[in-house]
Scaffold this motif. Structure first.
Motif, mmCIF file in Angstrom:
data_model
loop_
_atom_site.group_PDB
_atom_site.id
_atom_site.type_symbol
_atom_site.label_atom_id
_atom_site.label_comp_id
_atom_site.label_asym_id
_atom_site.label_seq_id
_atom_site.Cartn_x
_atom_site.Cartn_y
_atom_site.Cartn_z
ATOM 1 N N THR A 1 0.910 -1.075 0.071
ATOM 2 C CA THR A 1 -0.253 -0.138 -0.096
ATOM 3 C C THR A 1 0.901 1.431 -0.094
ATOM 4 O OG1 THR A 1 -0.224 -0.135 2.435
ATOM 5 C CG2 THR A 1 -1.799 -1.114 1.395
ATOM 6 N N SER A 2 1.968 1.032 0.393
ATOM 7 C CA SER A 2 2.983 2.469 0.481
ATOM 8 C C SER A 2 3.284 2.799 -0.901
ATOM 9 C CB SER A 2 4.318 2.058 1.214
ATOM 10 O OG SER A 2 5.158 1.094 0.520
ATOM 11 N N ILE B 1 1.217 2.788 -3.359
ATOM 12 C CA ILE B 1 -0.136 3.547 -4.008
ATOM 13 C C ILE B 1 0.076 4.866 -4.130
ATOM 14 C CG2 ILE B 1 -2.565 3.859 -3.813
ATOM 15 C CD1 ILE B 1 -2.653 1.003 -2.555
ATOM 16 N N SER B 2 -0.184 5.414 -5.351
ATOM 17 C CA SER B 2 0.302 6.763 -5.369
ATOM 18 C C SER B 2 -0.838 7.831 -5.875
ATOM 19 C CB SER B 2 1.126 7.000 -6.757
ATOM 20 O OG SER B 2 0.525 6.346 -7.975
ATOM 21 N N LYS C 1 -5.833 8.034 -6.154
ATOM 22 C CA LYS C 1 -7.031 7.165 -5.958
ATOM 23 C C LYS C 1 -7.276 6.233 -6.868
ATOM 24 C CE LYS C 1 -9.544 11.242 -3.763
ATOM 25 N NZ LYS C 1 -10.486 12.275 -3.834
ATOM 26 N N ARG D 1 -5.353 3.268 -6.238
ATOM 27 C CA ARG D 1 -5.692 2.631 -4.852
ATOM 28 C C ARG D 1 -6.723 1.866 -5.432
ATOM 29 N NH1 ARG D 1 -8.620 5.269 0.338
ATOM 30 N NH2 ARG D 1 -8.821 3.481 1.683
ATOM 31 N N ASN D 2 -8.081 2.261 -6.145
ATOM 32 C CA ASN D 2 -9.087 1.394 -6.437
ATOM 33 C C ASN D 2 -8.662 0.269 -7.337
ATOM 34 O OD1 ASN D 2 -10.808 3.451 -5.111
ATOM 35 N ND2 ASN D 2 -11.114 4.302 -7.001
ATOM 36 N N GLU E 1 -6.866 -2.346 -4.854
ATOM 37 C CA GLU E 1 -7.886 -3.061 -3.973
ATOM 38 C C GLU E 1 -8.796 -3.990 -4.762
ATOM 39 O OE1 GLU E 1 -9.370 -0.342 -1.303
ATOM 40 O OE2 GLU E 1 -7.506 0.160 -0.481
ATOM 41 N N LEU F 1 -8.257 -3.403 3.015
ATOM 42 C CA LEU F 1 -7.801 -3.593 1.626
ATOM 43 C C LEU F 1 -8.932 -3.973 0.792
ATOM 44 C CD1 LEU F 1 -4.040 -4.356 1.955
ATOM 45 C CD2 LEU F 1 -5.162 -1.883 1.759
ATOM 46 N N ARG G 1 -13.798 -1.317 0.842
ATOM 47 C CA ARG G 1 -14.292 0.068 0.151
ATOM 48 C C ARG G 1 -15.254 -0.280 -0.984
ATOM 49 N NH1 ARG G 1 -11.639 3.783 -2.082
ATOM 50 N NH2 ARG G 1 -10.083 2.474 -3.148
#
Length: 355
Positions: A247-248, A250-251, A253, A256-257, A260, A278, A281
């Protein structure tokens, strides 16, 4: 695709090592062939042979056995190529299947089916790498223009079972990578040569970016079951995946979507334990529901394509330096005509390994 779509959950249960009930084995094996996961069923067959049809066991064993032979030849091919590049002062970075070949014990070498060898070199090493490979008999089969955003060279030899896909960058758009790939690699010996292999967590990251963006899976709603199996196996390897580290990287939104979404699929289809934060959402879960619905009802692919607008603004913000200026004039707009045409065409195309 529709012929085998109802078998998705049954195939996933088999890959998890749980015999499904009321199985249409023709559909399960057909989907395994389509998704390139037939060799990965060998563990399931070994454990439940007494419960399975004899012809299913024989077929899986035959495919696995042939894949063992093929991957042994690929491994020998990779070792020869690495030595040739080392002699020209190039230490290649092994990606995807090439990395798997280098770290997998011989007895597990036939589980993953792969088509080529993905190798990355630094931008200043491209010509030397090509020269090294041509010196041992390779010919250029395909090559991207020098000015292209993703430069690659595909090299082949008539004596080999697979091509070498030589690249100058990690898979997918460069803006998804915060750090140089080399900072997440470990030197390793391979035969008489030396290579760099990304850490398991970074290999997982690159595999997700490859599937979701380089192969457009996030926009099209595709599932790559073979790569989900590989992510599961990476998590099962010594040390497993470091979720905090993943997760670090991930740059934004959009990323991230996408990450995940892949993790939700990994948890729901293959039973991998993923931290709740994770896989809980809404947007990633909606994307996973879309993936499953499209697998069951292929006719829904075009209507579901509209879901791409959920992240269109995030994509424009994170991929273009001009977005901030354009955003002042319009908060949102429909994709360009050529983008829509590309996505529509890709949504109905039959793509090997995808469902």
């Amino acid at each position: 695709m529709g012929k085998y779509s109802s078998a998705l959950m049954s195939l996933c249960r088999c890959l998890r090592g749980a015999p499904p009930a009321d199985v249409d084995w023709m559909s399960v094996v057909g989907l395994a062939n389509q998704t390139l996961t037939t060799p990965a069923l060998i563990d399931f067959v070994d454990e439940y042979e007494a419960m399975l049809p004899e012809d299913v066991c024989a077929y899986v064993r035959q495919i696995h056995g042939r894949n063992v032979q093929r991957n042994e030849r690929l491994a020998d091919q990779l070792k020869e190529a690495v030595v040739a590049m080392n002699e020209r002062g190039v230490t290649p970075v092994l990606l995807k299947g090439a990395a798997t070949l280098a770290v997998t014990p011989n007895e597990r070498r036939g589980v993953r089916l792969m088509s080529d060898l993905d190798i990355m070199v630094l931008p200043g090493e491209g010509e030397r790498a090509i020269a090294a490979l041509r010196a041992i008999g390779y010919e250029i089969h395909d090559q991207a223009p020098r000015e292209s955003r993703r430069w690659f060279v595909e090299l082949i030899r008539s004596i080999d079972v697979g091509a070498i896909d030589l690249q100058l960058a990690a898979p997918g758009p460069g803006h998804f990578y915060r750090d140089p790939v080399l900072s997440h690699c470990i030197p390793a010996g391979l035969g008489r040569g030396t290579v760099l292999i990304p850490t398991p967590t970074y290999r997982a990251l690159m595999l997700i970016i490859h599937d979701q963006f380089q192969d457009y899976g996030y926009w099209l709603g595709d599932l790559d079951l073979r790569h989900l199996v590989e992510l599961r196996d990476l998590n099962s390897s010594i040390g497993g995946l470091d979720w905090q580290e993943l997760t670090s990287h991930i740059s934004g939104k959009l990323m991230r979507n996408a990450v995940e979404t892949q993790l939700v699929a990994l948890a729901e289809l293959l039973g991998v334990e993923i931290p709740h934060t994770l896989r809980s959402r809404l947007i990633p879960r909606l994307h996973f529901i879309r993936q499953v619905m499209q697998a069951r009802f292929p006719g829904s692919r075009l209507p579901f394509l509209a879901m791409t607008v959920l992240d269109l603004r995030n994509y424009r913000r994170e991929s273009s330096v001009d977005y901030a200026h354009n955003a002042r004039r319009s908060l949102w707009s429909i994709p360009k005509a050529d983008t829509l045409h590309f996505l529509l065409k890709a949504a109905v195309a039959v793509r090997v390994g995808k469902v």
